[in-house]
Design an enzyme around this catalytic site. Structure first.
Site, PDB file in Angstrom:
ATOM      1  N   GLY A   1       0.860  -1.168  -0.063  1.00  0.00           N
ATOM      2  CA  GLY A   1      -0.116   0.061   0.065  1.00  0.00           C
ATOM      3  C   GLY A   1       0.881   1.250  -0.033  1.00  0.00           C
ATOM      4  O   GLY A   1       0.752   2.282  -0.892  1.00  0.00           O
ATOM      5  N   HIS A   2       1.842   1.027   0.765  1.00  0.00           N
ATOM      6  CA  HIS A   2       2.703   2.548   0.915  1.00  0.00           C
ATOM      7  C   HIS A   2       3.707   2.484  -0.434  1.00  0.00           C
ATOM      8  O   HIS A   2       3.721   3.630  -1.049  1.00  0.00           O
ATOM      9  CB  HIS A   2       3.665   2.312   2.117  1.00  0.00           C
ATOM     10  CG  HIS A   2       3.128   2.204   3.261  1.00  0.00           C
ATOM     11  ND1 HIS A   2       3.234   0.948   4.191  1.00  0.00           N
ATOM     12  CD2 HIS A   2       2.731   3.151   4.235  1.00  0.00           C
ATOM     13  CE1 HIS A   2       2.466   1.205   5.316  1.00  0.00           C
ATOM     14  NE2 HIS A   2       2.149   2.482   5.526  1.00  0.00           N
TER      15      HIS A   2
ATOM     16  N   ASP B   1      -7.190   5.594   4.648  1.00  0.00           N
ATOM     17  CA  ASP B   1      -7.355   6.405   5.737  1.00  0.00           C
ATOM     18  C   ASP B   1      -8.309   7.748   5.162  1.00  0.00           C
ATOM     19  O   ASP B   1      -7.772   8.896   4.961  1.00  0.00           O
ATOM     20  CB  ASP B   1      -6.270   7.058   6.275  1.00  0.00           C
ATOM     21  CG  ASP B   1      -5.288   5.857   6.961  1.00  0.00           C
ATOM     22  OD1 ASP B   1      -5.569   5.440   8.148  1.00  0.00           O
ATOM     23  OD2 ASP B   1      -4.445   5.409   6.351  1.00  0.00           O
TER      24      ASP B   1
ATOM     25  N   VAL C   1      -4.841  -0.198  -1.546  1.00  0.00           N
ATOM     26  CA  VAL C   1      -4.250  -1.288  -2.135  1.00  0.00           C
ATOM     27  C   VAL C   1      -4.746  -2.470  -1.222  1.00  0.00           C
ATOM     28  O   VAL C   1      -4.675  -2.505  -0.080  1.00  0.00           O
ATOM     29  CB  VAL C   1      -2.610  -1.197  -2.193  1.00  0.00           C
ATOM     30  CG1 VAL C   1      -2.048  -2.710  -2.651  1.00  0.00           C
ATOM     31  CG2 VAL C   1      -2.327  -0.152  -3.115  1.00  0.00           C
TER      32      VAL C   1
ATOM     33  N   LEU D   1      -4.412  -3.754   2.915  1.00  0.00           N
ATOM     34  CA  LEU D   1      -3.222  -3.746   3.229  1.00  0.00           C
ATOM     35  C   LEU D   1      -3.124  -2.782   4.656  1.00  0.00           C
ATOM     36  O   LEU D   1      -3.525  -1.529   4.494  1.00  0.00           O
ATOM     37  CB  LEU D   1      -2.032  -3.525   2.390  1.00  0.00           C
ATOM     38  CG  LEU D   1      -1.981  -4.686   1.537  1.00  0.00           C
ATOM     39  CD1 LEU D   1      -1.201  -4.488   0.147  1.00  0.00           C
ATOM     40  CD2 LEU D   1      -1.409  -6.231   2.087  1.00  0.00           C
TER      41      LEU D   1
HETATM   42  P1  AMP Z   1       0.432   4.742   7.731  1.00  0.00           P
HETATM   43  O1  AMP Z   1       2.163   4.238   7.650  1.00  0.00           O
HETATM   44  O2  AMP Z   1      -0.434   3.546   8.215  1.00  0.00           O
HETATM   45  O3  AMP Z   1       0.581   6.078   8.457  1.00  0.00           O
HETATM   46  O4  AMP Z   1       0.166   4.947   6.190  1.00  0.00           O
HETATM   47  C1  AMP Z   1       0.929   5.920   5.453  1.00  0.00           C
HETATM   48  C2  AMP Z   1       0.025   6.166   4.172  1.00  0.00           C
HETATM   49  O5  AMP Z   1       0.053   4.909   3.331  1.00  0.00           O
HETATM   50  C3  AMP Z   1      -1.276   6.621   4.384  1.00  0.00           C
HETATM   51  O6  AMP Z   1      -1.551   7.887   3.444  1.00  0.00           O
HETATM   52  C4  AMP Z   1      -2.183   5.686   4.376  1.00  0.00           C
HETATM   53  O7  AMP Z   1      -3.398   6.134   4.078  1.00  0.00           O
HETATM   54  C5  AMP Z   1      -1.342   4.893   3.237  1.00  0.00           C
HETATM   55  N1  AMP Z   1      -1.913   3.513   3.322  1.00  0.00           N
HETATM   56  C6  AMP Z   1      -1.517   2.580   4.061  1.00  0.00           C
HETATM   57  N2  AMP Z   1      -2.234   1.512   3.638  1.00  0.00           N
HETATM   58  C7  AMP Z   1      -2.801   1.758   2.499  1.00  0.00           C
HETATM   59  C8  AMP Z   1      -3.285   0.836   1.552  1.00  0.00           C
HETATM   60  N3  AMP Z   1      -3.702  -0.435   1.781  1.00  0.00           N
HETATM   61  N4  AMP Z   1      -3.514   1.335   0.267  1.00  0.00           N
HETATM   62  C9  AMP Z   1      -3.187   2.564   0.051  1.00  0.00           C
HETATM   63  N5  AMP Z   1      -2.545   3.368   0.957  1.00  0.00           N
HETATM   64  C10 AMP Z   1      -2.225   2.883   2.150  1.00  0.00           C
END
Ligand code: AMP
Length: 283
Positions: A36-37, A150, A176, A184
């Site tokens: 996803g990231h 998010d 994703v 994810l």
């Molecule tokens: P986090 O590390 O969880 O704070 O996420 C960092 C960024 O990655 C945020 O903008 C999240 O929305 C994005 N993100 C996390 N999981 C996914 C995913 N499965 N699909 C798309 N973006 C994601």
């Protein structure tokens, strides 16, 4: 790829590039990186001259100390992945570097930040705005990439950028999922194999609700999702809200808006892992 840990070094490398007119993409993350990231990083690398990926578990957005302590971390693997993705810089600061003093700033964008996650995680979006604004000041990106997983976070960040007049383009990126549909999430690493199977019901039920919604009301569709998931031992829906995708306010009819999204948070497993997901009904 250079790994940078201070704002000073970040300015040293980015200021000249900015002066040359180079575009800078920023991908803010809390690490434990997954596909996803990676999708955000790939998009930034494709659309900008320079990509900065921040990896920082931001303490001010955790309203639960245990959640912060248990948050998965793997900086070595993160650096490897970011390097393979051709990120230009990984910005991995310490808590002291980002918060040399207590951040007393208060961000408030009602009603966007008071519903859903805002209502259940007091202070969460304030912490998100604190860190994202600090990153925007430090990196001064042309574009910043956020995942629609998010969903509410994007709306809050857009409100903050408008409020503060920060000249950055916010780029929302699609969720994703794994091939079986599970969104994810770094938190998936906290799930046992059995809990992962349980968690799969969340996306599957949301997808089923798209068909269900075709001949049922908003309220019936809401109940379908909540009742289906709550009937499964080990899952507990914290909320499911079917909202206008811009205002984030509940809709009562499918005709209320051209852009309708269902946002869910579910506790999964015995030491519950809090999982979020969402699905678009319209728009
Ligand atoms: P986090 O590390 O969880 O704070 O996420 C960092 C960024 O990655 C945020 O903008 C999240 O929305 C994005 N993100 C996390 N999981 C996914 C995913 N499965 N699909 C798309 N973006 C994601």
């Amino acid at each position: 790829m250079e790994v940078i840990s201070t704002k000073k070094r970040l300015a040293e490398v980015l200021d000249p590039l900015r002066k040359e007119g180079k575009t800078i993409g920023l991908v803010p993350t809390m690490g434990a990186l997954h596909a996803g990231h990676a999708s955000l990083v790939k998009r930034s690398v494709a659309e900008n001259d320079v990509t900065v990926v921040s990896v920082f578990v931001n303490p001010t957005q955790f309203n639960d100390k245990k959640d912060l302590e248990n948050y998965p971390r793997d900086v070595e693997a993160d650096e490897k992945l970011l390097s393979a993705l051709n990120a230009t810089y990984a910005f991995i600061p310490s808590v002291e570097e980002m918060y040399p003093e207590k951040d007393t700033r208060v961000f408030s964008y009602p009603p966007i930040d008071t519903v859903m996650e805002g209502a259940r995680r007091p202070g969460h979006f304030n912490g998100v705005c604190q860190i994202v604004s600090k990153l925007f000041y430090a990196v001064q990106p042309t574009r910043a990439y956020f995942g629609e997983k998010d969903f509410q976070q994007i709306a809050v960040v857009k409100a903050m950028v408008k409020d503060l007049g920060i000249p950055v383009q916010i780029v929302p990126c699609p969720i994703v999922r794994q091939s079986d549909g599970l969104a994810l999430s770094s938190r998936n690493a906290l799930l046992s194999d059995d809990e992962r199977k349980l968690a799969l019901n969340i996306s599957q039920t949301l997808i089923k609700s798209l068909t269900y919604a075709k001949d049922h009301t908003v309220s019936e569709t809401h109940d379908f999702v909540v009742n289906t998931l709550n009937a499964i031992d080990g899952l507990e829906v914290q909320y499911y809200e079917i909202v206008d995708g811009n205002s984030l306010q509940d809709v009562s009819s499918w005709d209320d808006s051209d852009y309708i999204v269902g946002c869910i948070t579910v506790f999964c497993g015995h030491i519950p892992v809090r999982l979020i997901d969402n699905i678009k009904y319209k728009g």
